[in-house]
Write an enzyme that holds these catalytic residues in place. Structure first.
Site, short mmCIF file in Angstrom:
data_model
loop_
_atom_site.label_atom_id
_atom_site.label_comp_id
_atom_site.label_asym_id
_atom_site.label_seq_id
_atom_site.Cartn_x
_atom_site.Cartn_y
_atom_site.Cartn_z
N LYS A 33 0.87 -1.19 0.00
CA LYS A 33 0.00 0.00 0.00
C LYS A 33 0.89 1.23 0.00
CE LYS A 33 -4.48 0.99 0.50
NZ LYS A 33 -5.65 0.18 0.15
N GLY B 4 -20.14 6.69 4.00
CA GLY B 4 -19.37 7.06 2.81
C GLY B 4 -20.21 6.94 1.56
N GLY C 85 -18.72 7.58 -1.64
CA GLY C 85 -17.71 7.73 -2.69
C GLY C 85 -17.78 6.54 -3.63
N ASN C 86 -16.64 6.14 -4.12
CA ASN C 86 -16.62 5.10 -5.14
C ASN C 86 -17.09 3.74 -4.64
OD1 ASN C 86 -16.12 4.31 -7.84
ND2 ASN C 86 -14.21 3.34 -7.18
N VAL C 87 -17.06 3.52 -3.34
CA VAL C 87 -17.56 2.24 -2.80
C VAL C 87 -19.02 2.40 -2.34
CG1 VAL C 87 -17.18 0.39 -1.12
CG2 VAL C 87 -15.21 1.61 -2.09
N GLY C 88 -19.25 3.37 -1.45
CA GLY C 88 -20.58 3.54 -0.87
C GLY C 88 -21.67 3.82 -1.89
N1 GLU Z 1 -7.65 0.22 -3.20
C1 GLU Z 1 -8.23 -1.05 -3.43
C2 GLU Z 1 -8.17 -1.89 -2.17
O1 GLU Z 1 -7.89 -1.41 -1.10
C3 GLU Z 1 -7.65 -1.74 -4.65
C4 GLU Z 1 -6.25 -2.21 -4.52
C5 GLU Z 1 -5.67 -2.80 -5.81
O2 GLU Z 1 -6.38 -3.02 -6.76
O3 GLU Z 1 -4.46 -3.04 -5.80
O4 GLU Z 1 -8.46 -3.06 -2.20
#
Ligand code: GLU
Length: 365
Positions: free
Chosen positions: A73, A177, A179-182
């Site tokens: 990450k 949230g 955003g892109n998930v919620g």
């Molecule tokens: N940000 C997303 C996660 O936390 C995707 C990570 C990725 O595809 O490497 O799972």
């Protein structure tokens, strides 16, 4: 020095570019199964400790999903709301340059908080197409804005609700949230007949026990940039959400949203972690003892990285949606069944499975 254990992290790199004022961090947690995979986030508060926890969540996520990736990450310390797009692009470019030696060989980047298609395009330009997923379509990418994470999280909710005998139709839902998930979880749950009663974003929460109309909420968010302008509804602080009387709570934004202080006031029967690390394992355990079913982050929100895998292999959008649904549904059921059978928390059950694959790969290498 940061703590390490048998799984990682393998590398923690702090990067700076004083010429543009960029500060960032990359944690490569474990690469036994392949190059470290994980998104990059930009927030004012991100630091080594948070990125390390998130990288570990990626290690388990990729392993449990059966992907040929390890966990990693990265984070850039900056306030995306307080800068021009040009400035943001400059900082992202400087970050990409600073990790050039490690990417894509040991780290493959992806979108995360405040990082989306335009930023992935910049990273691809600096470090090459293979160094990043969630890229725009014209670069051969599958943008995460297609809704992969929300789609997977929705299926985790669907399967878990069925498992505990809670009909989705009419079930009351709160989503942290938008955003892109919620946004996508809300959409898919409403389409399945659930009753959305509370939604939050960084400016606060809107609560209407009579139900929130998804399309209208989406239009308000688009136009006014916040869900708190939706009417009718009561505007409340975000930290009131865990105490609401709802059947299902979906986290889809910030880390540590649920704290130990929330345990006693949570009324939801089911919590699905669409966001990463929304609570600690010990808080999960306390909730589990109180009879709350929890689908842990690395099980529920694997849709994004599964999409990244399909992109990495050159697969189509259609294939991506199918694979996300199949893997997340299968793993949610497997984990909940195992937890019930062994009388352990779903996280403990999922961790056992994820660890086994990594240990096996290590033995074989
Ligand atoms: N940000 C997303 C996660 O936390 C995707 C990570 C990725 O595809 O490497 O799972």
């Amino acid at each position: 020095m940061e703590d390490v254990d048998d799984f990682g992290p393998e590398k923690i790199v702090e990067v700076y570019d004083p010429s543009v004022g960029m500060r960032g961090v990359l944690v490569i947690d474990n690469t036994a199964l392949g190059p470290g995979k994980g998104g990059i986030r930009m927030t004012p508060t991100v630091g080594i400790h948070e990125v390390k926890r998130l990288a570990r969540a990626m290690t388990w996520k990729c392993s449990l999903a059966g992907l040929p990736f390890g966990g990693a990450k990265s984070g850039i310390v900056a306030n995306p709301r307080a800068m021009s797009p040009k400035r943001k692009a400059e900082i992202v470019k400087a970050f990409a340059k600073s990790i050039q030696e490690l990417s894509p060989s040991r780290y493959i980047c992806a979108p995360d908080m405040s990082m989306a298609e335009p930023e992935m395009r910049i990273i691809a330009k600096v470090n090459g197409k293979k160094s990043v997923t969630g890229k725009p379509k014209e670069l051969g990418g599958l943008p995460h804005e297609l809704g992969s994470t929300g789609w997977g999280t929705f299926h985790a909710v669907r399967v878990a609700a069925k498992f505990i005998g809670l009909p989705l139709k009419g079930a009351t839902v709160a989503i942290e949230g938008f955003g892109n998930v919620g946004w996508f979880v809300a959409k898919f749950l409403c389409e399945a007949g659930a009753k959305l009663v509370a939604v939050s974003d960084s400016r606060g929460m809107i609560y209407n026990p009579g139900g929130i109309h998804f399309e209208e909420l989406a239009a308000v968010k688009k136009e006014k940039r916040t869900v708190t302008k939706y009417l009718p509804g009561k505007i409340m602080p975000n930290d009131a959400m865990p105490g609401l009387k709802v059947d299902i709570l979906v986290t889809a934004a910030v880390p540590d949203f649920i704290s130990v202080r929330d345990v006693k006031r949570i009324k939801a029967k089911l919590i699905v972690e669409g966001s990463n690390i929304p609570m600690t394992a010990s808080v999960e355990r306390l909730l589990w003892k109180r009879g709350v079913t929890i689908v842990p982050d690395f099980v529920a929100n694997a849709g994004g990285v599964i999409s990244s895998y399909v992109e990495h292999r050159g697969g189509s959008e259609k294939k991506m949606f199918k694979l996300v649904k199949d893997i997340v549904s299968k793993n949610t059921l497997k984990v909940l069944k195992e937890a019930k059978k062994e009388n352990i928390t779903p996280r403990e059950a999922a961790l056992d499975m994820a660890k086994q694959r990594i240990l096996k790969a290590r033995k074989q290498s």
